[in-house]
Design an enzyme around this catalytic site. Structure first.
Site, PDB file in Angstrom:
ATOM      1  N   HIS A 163       0.833  -1.207   0.000  1.00 37.06           N
ATOM      2  CA  HIS A 163       0.000   0.000   0.000  1.00 37.06           C
ATOM      3  C   HIS A 163       0.870   1.260   0.000  1.00 37.06           C
ATOM      4  O   HIS A 163       0.664   2.185  -0.805  1.00 37.06           O
ATOM      5  CB  HIS A 163      -0.899  -0.050   1.235  1.00 37.06           C
ATOM      6  CG  HIS A 163      -1.751   1.151   1.480  1.00 37.06           C
ATOM      7  ND1 HIS A 163      -3.126   1.132   1.353  1.00 37.06           N
ATOM      8  CD2 HIS A 163      -1.444   2.416   1.901  1.00 37.06           C
ATOM      9  CE1 HIS A 163      -3.610   2.327   1.655  1.00 37.06           C
ATOM     10  NE2 HIS A 163      -2.616   3.113   1.999  1.00 37.06           N
ATOM     11  N   GLU A 164       1.849   1.299   0.899  1.00 36.77           N
ATOM     12  CA  GLU A 164       2.678   2.497   1.023  1.00 36.77           C
ATOM     13  C   GLU A 164       3.585   2.698  -0.192  1.00 36.77           C
ATOM     14  O   GLU A 164       3.826   3.833  -0.616  1.00 36.77           O
ATOM     15  CB  GLU A 164       3.504   2.437   2.307  1.00 36.77           C
ATOM     16  CG  GLU A 164       2.683   2.426   3.590  1.00 36.77           C
ATOM     17  CD  GLU A 164       1.750   3.611   3.738  1.00 36.77           C
ATOM     18  OE1 GLU A 164       2.023   4.682   3.159  1.00 36.77           O
ATOM     19  OE2 GLU A 164       0.718   3.467   4.422  1.00 36.77           O
ATOM     20  N   HIS A 182       1.729   4.515  -2.809  1.00 38.69           N
ATOM     21  CA  HIS A 182       1.778   5.971  -2.578  1.00 38.69           C
ATOM     22  C   HIS A 182       3.110   6.534  -3.072  1.00 38.69           C
ATOM     23  O   HIS A 182       3.158   7.592  -3.703  1.00 38.69           O
ATOM     24  CB  HIS A 182       1.636   6.283  -1.090  1.00 38.69           C
ATOM     25  CG  HIS A 182       0.254   6.146  -0.538  1.00 38.69           C
ATOM     26  ND1 HIS A 182      -0.868   6.534  -1.232  1.00 38.69           N
ATOM     27  CD2 HIS A 182      -0.178   5.684   0.669  1.00 38.69           C
ATOM     28  CE1 HIS A 182      -1.944   6.321  -0.476  1.00 38.69           C
ATOM     29  NE2 HIS A 182      -1.551   5.790   0.677  1.00 38.69           N
TER      30      HIS A 182
END
Length: 206
Positions: free
Chosen positions: A121-122, A125
């Site tokens: 997920h990170e 980003h």
């Protein structure tokens, strides 16, 4: 202590590559550094302007815009992870990278978030992808991706279904890596998300 084993690091990278398979992105381990600093480890909050986070990154960051730096800490405010967006690199190069809750790796002790998907997920980003609930509205540009249905609220746990924008249709992105559901529920990126990741990273990282 907060050190994670070399094996845990390698499992994290293997999971990351599995989750990004077919996207055009791949990750390989360059080096592992360990630094003992109780303040950085225990007092850091999930805010990019946190003084402990800035100090840690200033001291430890290595490489350029295309080098993914991953730091592991025990966040003081229950944050699971935090990433710098690619367009922020040239203003604050030392603040780049991902900060991860230290026990949220594959097989780690952080309940419901121990399949390596917090890092996945990170990293999205870091590549320029927003949350599926970006903007918190059923109108507007949302996450700037056309194939993720409009979503106005965060998803938690592992719901069987959810639709925060019923007048639009499509249902919420509860199985998408960019929502907040448990790791066992997150299984995919969309083609549009990876197209955006490619565009943003080509513009700012590679």
């Amino acid at each position: 202590g907060g050190y994670i084993s070399n094996s845990a690091v390698k499992k994290s990278i293997s999971a990351l590559n599995a989750h990004y398979k077919g996207s055009g992105f791949g990750f390989k381990l360059k080096q592992i550094k360990r630094k003992k600093n109780t303040n950085w480890f225990k007092k850091m909050k999930g805010n990019p302007t946190d003084s402990y986070m800035i100090a840690m990154k200033n001291a430890l960051h290595t490489g350029g815009a295309s080098t993914l730096n991953v730091y592991t800490v025990d966040f003081a405010d229950n944050t699971l992870g935090l990433a710098a967006f690619p367009w922020d690199y040239y203003g604050f190069p030392k603040r780049d990278g991902v900060v991860l809750q230290y026990n949220a790796y594959p097989g780690g002790s952080y309940k419901n978030y121990n399949q390596g998907k917090v890092l996945t997920h990170e990293v999205a980003h870091w590549l320029g992808v927003y949350h599926t609930f970006q903007g918190g509205s059923c109108s507007g540009m949302g996450d700037y991706v056309v194939d993720t249905p409009q979503q106005s609220t965060v998803s938690w746990g592992c719901p069987a279904s959810k639709d925060s924008c019923p007048s639009i249709g499509g249902g919420d992105n509860i199985h998408n890596f960019m929502d907040y559901t448990y790791d066992k529920c997150k299984t995919k990126f969309t083609k549009g998300q990876m197209t955006r990741a490619t565009q943003m990273s080509n513009s700012y990282r590679f």
